[in-house]
Design a protein around this motif. Structure first.
Motif, PDB file in Angstrom:
ATOM      1  N   GLY A 207     -27.886 -36.874  40.291  1.00 29.00           N
ATOM      2  CA  GLY A 207     -27.744 -35.591  39.589  1.00 29.00           C
ATOM      3  C   GLY A 207     -26.555 -34.769  40.039  1.00 29.00           C
ATOM      4  N   GLN A 208     -25.828 -35.271  41.034  1.00 31.30           N
ATOM      5  CA  GLN A 208     -24.739 -34.487  41.609  1.00 31.30           C
ATOM      6  C   GLN A 208     -23.672 -34.081  40.598  1.00 31.30           C
ATOM      7  OE1 GLN A 208     -23.119 -32.934  44.380  1.00 31.30           O
ATOM      8  NE2 GLN A 208     -25.296 -32.581  44.559  1.00 31.30           N
ATOM      9  N   PHE A 209     -23.321 -34.982  39.683  1.00 28.27           N
ATOM     10  CA  PHE A 209     -22.224 -34.638  38.763  1.00 28.27           C
ATOM     11  C   PHE A 209     -22.594 -33.448  37.879  1.00 28.27           C
ATOM     12  CE2 PHE A 209     -24.703 -37.449  36.073  1.00 28.27           C
ATOM     13  CZ  PHE A 209     -24.478 -37.033  34.762  1.00 28.27           C
ATOM     14  N   LEU A 210     -23.883 -33.219  37.677  1.00 28.50           N
ATOM     15  CA  LEU A 210     -24.311 -32.073  36.878  1.00 28.50           C
ATOM     16  C   LEU A 210     -24.317 -30.786  37.697  1.00 28.50           C
ATOM     17  CD1 LEU A 210     -27.201 -33.816  34.930  1.00 28.50           C
ATOM     18  CD2 LEU A 210     -24.952 -33.155  34.032  1.00 28.50           C
ATOM     19  N   ALA A 211     -24.443 -30.913  39.009  1.00 31.98           N
ATOM     20  CA  ALA A 211     -24.374 -29.744  39.890  1.00 31.98           C
ATOM     21  C   ALA A 211     -22.929 -29.374  40.214  1.00 31.98           C
ATOM     22  CB  ALA A 211     -25.131 -30.024  41.186  1.00 31.98           C
ATOM     23  N   ASN A 212     -22.045 -30.353  40.090  1.00 30.15           N
ATOM     24  CA  ASN A 212     -20.674 -30.210  40.601  1.00 30.15           C
ATOM     25  C   ASN A 212     -19.641 -30.181  39.475  1.00 30.15           C
ATOM     26  OD1 ASN A 212     -18.941 -29.967  42.860  1.00 30.15           O
ATOM     27  ND2 ASN A 212     -18.456 -32.155  42.781  1.00 30.15           N
ATOM     28  N   GLY A 213     -19.994 -29.566  38.346  1.00 30.85           N
ATOM     29  CA  GLY A 213     -19.028 -29.393  37.252  1.00 30.85           C
ATOM     30  C   GLY A 213     -18.548 -30.684  36.632  1.00 30.85           C
ATOM     31  N   GLY A 214     -19.384 -31.732  36.673  1.00 40.27           N
ATOM     32  CA  GLY A 214     -19.032 -33.002  36.028  1.00 40.27           C
ATOM     33  C   GLY A 214     -18.470 -34.047  36.959  1.00 40.27           C
ATOM     34  N   LYS A 215     -18.291 -33.699  38.252  1.00 43.32           N
ATOM     35  CA  LYS A 215     -17.697 -34.642  39.221  1.00 43.32           C
ATOM     36  C   LYS A 215     -18.708 -35.035  40.286  1.00 43.32           C
ATOM     37  CE  LYS A 215     -14.257 -32.245  40.767  1.00 43.32           C
ATOM     38  NZ  LYS A 215     -12.996 -31.944  41.493  1.00 43.32           N
ATOM     39  N   LEU A 216     -18.476 -36.185  40.917  1.00 43.07           N
ATOM     40  CA  LEU A 216     -19.252 -36.559  42.087  1.00 43.07           C
ATOM     41  C   LEU A 216     -18.856 -35.652  43.257  1.00 43.07           C
ATOM     42  CD1 LEU A 216     -19.382 -40.466  41.826  1.00 43.07           C
ATOM     43  CD2 LEU A 216     -21.067 -38.780  41.090  1.00 43.07           C
ATOM     44  N   PRO A 217     -19.666 -35.579  44.332  1.00 41.79           N
ATOM     45  CA  PRO A 217     -19.447 -34.592  45.400  1.00 41.79           C
ATOM     46  C   PRO A 217     -18.039 -34.602  45.976  1.00 41.79           C
ATOM     47  CG  PRO A 217     -21.520 -35.714  45.728  1.00 41.79           C
ATOM     48  CD  PRO A 217     -20.847 -36.399  44.589  1.00 41.79           C
ATOM     49  N   GLY A 218     -17.663 -33.453  46.509  1.00 38.45           N
ATOM     50  CA  GLY A 218     -16.346 -33.288  47.109  1.00 38.45           C
ATOM     51  C   GLY A 218     -15.258 -33.482  46.068  1.00 38.45           C
ATOM     52  N   ASN A 219     -14.316 -34.338  46.363  1.00 36.80           N
ATOM     53  CA  ASN A 219     -13.241 -34.656  45.408  1.00 36.80           C
ATOM     54  C   ASN A 219     -13.506 -35.983  44.714  1.00 36.80           C
ATOM     55  OD1 ASN A 219     -11.570 -32.353  45.838  1.00 36.80           O
ATOM     56  ND2 ASN A 219     -11.022 -33.215  47.840  1.00 36.80           N
ATOM     57  N   GLY A 220     -14.792 -36.253  44.452  1.00 35.00           N
ATOM     58  CA  GLY A 220     -15.176 -37.499  43.816  1.00 35.00           C
ATOM     59  C   GLY A 220     -14.691 -37.583  42.387  1.00 35.00           C
ATOM     60  N   PRO A 221     -14.822 -38.764  41.769  1.00 33.05           N
ATOM     61  CA  PRO A 221     -14.333 -38.961  40.408  1.00 33.05           C
ATOM     62  C   PRO A 221     -15.100 -38.117  39.391  1.00 33.05           C
ATOM     63  CG  PRO A 221     -15.590 -40.859  41.152  1.00 33.05           C
ATOM     64  CD  PRO A 221     -15.426 -39.976  42.333  1.00 33.05           C
ATOM     65  N   ARG A 222     -14.431 -37.800  38.294  1.00 33.09           N
ATOM     66  CA  ARG A 222     -15.059 -37.041  37.215  1.00 33.09           C
ATOM     67  C   ARG A 222     -15.889 -37.981  36.352  1.00 33.09           C
ATOM     68  NH1 ARG A 222     -15.228 -32.371  35.230  1.00 33.09           N
ATOM     69  NH2 ARG A 222     -13.642 -31.508  36.621  1.00 33.09           N
ATOM     70  N   ILE A 223     -17.136 -37.595  36.102  1.00 35.17           N
ATOM     71  CA  ILE A 223     -18.044 -38.387  35.264  1.00 35.17           C
ATOM     72  C   ILE A 223     -18.019 -37.861  33.828  1.00 35.17           C
ATOM     73  CG2 ILE A 223     -20.425 -39.195  34.954  1.00 35.17           C
ATOM     74  CD1 ILE A 223     -19.028 -40.191  37.523  1.00 35.17           C
ATOM     75  N   VAL A 224     -18.088 -36.531  33.689  1.00 33.11           N
ATOM     76  CA  VAL A 224     -17.994 -35.866  32.385  1.00 33.11           C
ATOM     77  C   VAL A 224     -17.170 -34.597  32.563  1.00 33.11           C
ATOM     78  CG1 VAL A 224     -20.234 -36.724  31.544  1.00 33.11           C
ATOM     79  CG2 VAL A 224     -20.139 -34.533  32.741  1.00 33.11           C
ATOM     80  N   SER A 225     -16.758 -33.989  31.450  1.00 34.77           N
ATOM     81  CA  SER A 225     -16.036 -32.721  31.540  1.00 34.77           C
ATOM     82  C   SER A 225     -16.980 -31.630  32.040  1.00 34.77           C
ATOM     83  CB  SER A 225     -15.499 -32.318  30.164  1.00 34.77           C
ATOM     84  OG  SER A 225     -16.575 -32.009  29.286  1.00 34.77           O
ATOM     85  N   ALA A 226     -16.410 -30.552  32.574  1.00 39.01           N
ATOM     86  CA  ALA A 226     -17.220 -29.421  33.041  1.00 39.01           C
ATOM     87  C   ALA A 226     -18.044 -28.850  31.888  1.00 39.01           C
ATOM     88  CB  ALA A 226     -16.318 -28.342  33.650  1.00 39.01           C
ATOM     89  N   GLU A 227     -17.452 -28.802  30.696  1.00 45.37           N
ATOM     90  CA  GLU A 227     -18.171 -28.281  29.526  1.00 45.37           C
ATOM     91  C   GLU A 227     -19.379 -29.158  29.187  1.00 45.37           C
ATOM     92  OE1 GLU A 227     -16.934 -26.749  25.136  1.00 45.37           O
ATOM     93  OE2 GLU A 227     -16.365 -28.807  25.604  1.00 45.37           O
ATOM     94  N   ARG A 228     -19.207 -30.488  29.239  1.00 41.24           N
ATOM     95  CA  ARG A 228     -20.326 -31.383  28.920  1.00 41.24           C
ATOM     96  C   ARG A 228     -21.422 -31.259  29.977  1.00 41.24           C
ATOM     97  NH1 ARG A 228     -18.790 -36.914  26.410  1.00 41.24           N
ATOM     98  NH2 ARG A 228     -18.579 -35.483  24.648  1.00 41.24           N
ATOM     99  N   ALA A 229     -21.047 -31.120  31.238  1.00 39.55           N
ATOM    100  CA  ALA A 229     -22.046 -30.929  32.297  1.00 39.55           C
ATOM    101  C   ALA A 229     -22.856 -29.665  32.034  1.00 39.55           C
ATOM    102  CB  ALA A 229     -21.370 -30.863  33.666  1.00 39.55           C
ATOM    103  N   ARG A 230     -22.184 -28.571  31.649  1.00 44.90           N
ATOM    104  CA  ARG A 230     -22.882 -27.318  31.332  1.00 44.90           C
ATOM    105  C   ARG A 230     -23.861 -27.518  30.186  1.00 44.90           C
ATOM    106  NH1 ARG A 230     -17.840 -24.904  31.912  1.00 44.90           N
ATOM    107  NH2 ARG A 230     -17.541 -24.741  29.662  1.00 44.90           N
ATOM    108  N   ARG A 231     -23.429 -28.257  29.178  1.00 49.66           N
ATOM    109  CA  ARG A 231     -24.277 -28.436  27.998  1.00 49.66           C
ATOM    110  C   ARG A 231     -25.494 -29.320  28.291  1.00 49.66           C
ATOM    111  NH1 ARG A 231     -19.747 -28.651  23.112  1.00 49.66           N
ATOM    112  NH2 ARG A 231     -19.604 -26.378  22.936  1.00 49.66           N
TER     113      ARG A 231
END
Length: 307
Positions: A207-231
Motif C-alpha cells: 500500500g506504500q505507493f498510495l501513501a507516498n503520492g504514487g511512488k514506492l518509499p523514499g526515492n523509489g520508482p513511481r507506480i502511478v501518478s500522484a493524481e491517480r493515487a489520490r483518486r
C-alpha cells in the motif's frame, strides 16, 4: 510516541477483542482459519516498519486485491474504465445483483464484486488467464518488494466451488455486454486474485505507493501518478467497506479496503500505510477487531484525513 510504541499499544489494548466476529464460513478454506488471529503492521513513507501479533503470517487478502487490480486496469485502459464501472458507493451488500438490473449491467464501483469482475475482465482482454494472473502476481510481488507473495490454490478452488452469486453477477453483466471474455475465464481470474496470500507486513508495503503520492518509499520508482493515487484513495474512502464505508470514514477517517479474509489495508496519505488482520467479520463482512484496531490507531496518531 514512536510508531512502534503506538503499534504495540494498539496490540495490547486489542487483546480483549481477539476472536470477535465470525469467519467467512461460506468459503470452506476460510472457515478453517483460527478466529483468534490478530496482526497489525505499519510502513511509513520513509520506510520505517512496525508490527505486532500475527503480522508475519500470510492470510487470504480477498477483496483487498481489488485495489491493486484497479490500479493495473487504470494503467491498461485509463479513464475508459469508467465507461464500464461507476465510482459511487453502493449502499448494498458486496454481492448484490439488485443495482445491476436498474443500472443496465454497470456496477456501482470497482470494489463491489460485480465491479471487480469487470476489472478482471479488462485485465484479461487479449490474454489467457494464466498470463493475466502472472501479471497480477508479479505486480503484487513488485510493490510489496517480496517474491514470496503467492496465490493460494486451495482458497481459489474453494471460491470456484461455492461462487454461485459471483457467477450470476458475471453472467448478468455478460448479458448486457459488460463482460467481453468467456465468463468462466473472467471468473477464474477474479477467484485467483482474491486468493492472494500476504502477511500484514507485505500488505502494508504493497500500500506504500498510495501513501507516498504514487511512488514506492523514499526515492523509489513511481507506480502511478500522484493524481491517480489520490483518486484510488478517494474510492477507498467512499467505497472500500461496502455499505459500511460511511461508518469506517466516520470512525477511522482513512482510505481503506477490507476483505472477507479479515484483512484491511488503510492509507494515511503522506505518512504511512497500515494493514490489520483479524478473521472474525461483523455483520457487514468487514473485520470486527481490525476495524476497532484502526480506529484506535487513528486516534492515537491523529492521522485521520479529516484532521
Amino acid at each position: 510516541m514512536s510508531i512502534s510504541a503506538i503499534v504495540q499499544d494498539v496490540y495490547e489494548e486489542m487483546r480483549p477483542h481477539f476472536g470477535e466476529g465470525k469467519v467467512a464460513d461460506y468459503i470452506p478454506a476460510l472457515a478453517r482459519v483460527p478466529l483468534d488471529k490478530f496482526g497489525i503492521a505499519v510502513v511509513t513513507t520513509d520506510g520505517e516498519t512496525a508490527f505486532a501479533g500475527d503480522a508475519l503470517e500470510p492470510f487470504s487478502i480477498q477483496s483487498v486485491s481489488k485495489v491493486f487490480t484497479l490500479t493495473l486496469a487504470l494503467g491498461r485502459v485509463g479513464s475508459g474504465l469508467w465507461k464500464r464501472v461507476g465510482r459511487e458507493p453502493s449502499g448494498d451488500p458486496f454481492n448484490s445483483i439488485v443495482q445491476l438490473e436498474h443500472e443496465h449491467g454497470i456496477p456501482r464501483n470497482p470494489f463491489i464484486n460485480a465491479g471487480a469482475i469487470v476489472t478482471a475482465d479488462v485485465l484479461l482482454a487479449g490474454h489467457q488467464p494464466r498470463e493475466t494472473l502472472g501479471e497480477i502476481l508479479q505486480f503484487m510481488r513488485y510493490i510489496s518488494q517480496d517474491d514470496t507473495v503467492y496465490m493460494d490454490e486451495d482458497v481459489a478452488r474453494s471460491e470456484q466451488a461455492t461462487g454461485f452469486r459471483n457467477a450470476a453477477l458475471a453472467n448478468y453483466m455478460r448479458g448486457y455486454g459488460n463482460i467481453t471474455n468467456p465468463v468462466e475465464k473472467t471468473l477464474g481470474v477474479y477467484f485467483h486474485q482474491c486468493s492472494i496470500a500476504m502477511s500484514c507486513l507485505q500488505l502494508a508495503w504493497a500500500g506504500q505507493f498510495l501513501a507516498n503520492g504514487g511512488k514506492l518509499p523514499g526515492n523509489g520508482p513511481r507506480i502511478v501518478s500522484a493524481e491517480r493515487a489520490r483518486r484510488i484513495n478517494a474510492l477507498m474512502l467512499t467505497c472500500g467497506h461496502y455499505d459500511a464505508s460511511g461508518d469506517f470514514a466516520f470512525r477511522v477517517g482513512l482510505p481503506g479496503k477490507s476483505g472477507v479474509g479479515g484483512g484491511i489495508m488503510a492509507v494515511a496519505p503522506g505518512k504511512a500505510s497500515i494493514a490489520v488482520w483479524s478473521p472474525g467479520l461483523n455483520e457487514i463482512g468487514n473485520s470486527a477487531a481490525g476495524t476497532r484496531a484502526l480506529e484506535l490507531f487513528a486516534k492515537k496518531t491523529g492521522w485521520s484525513v479529516f484532521g
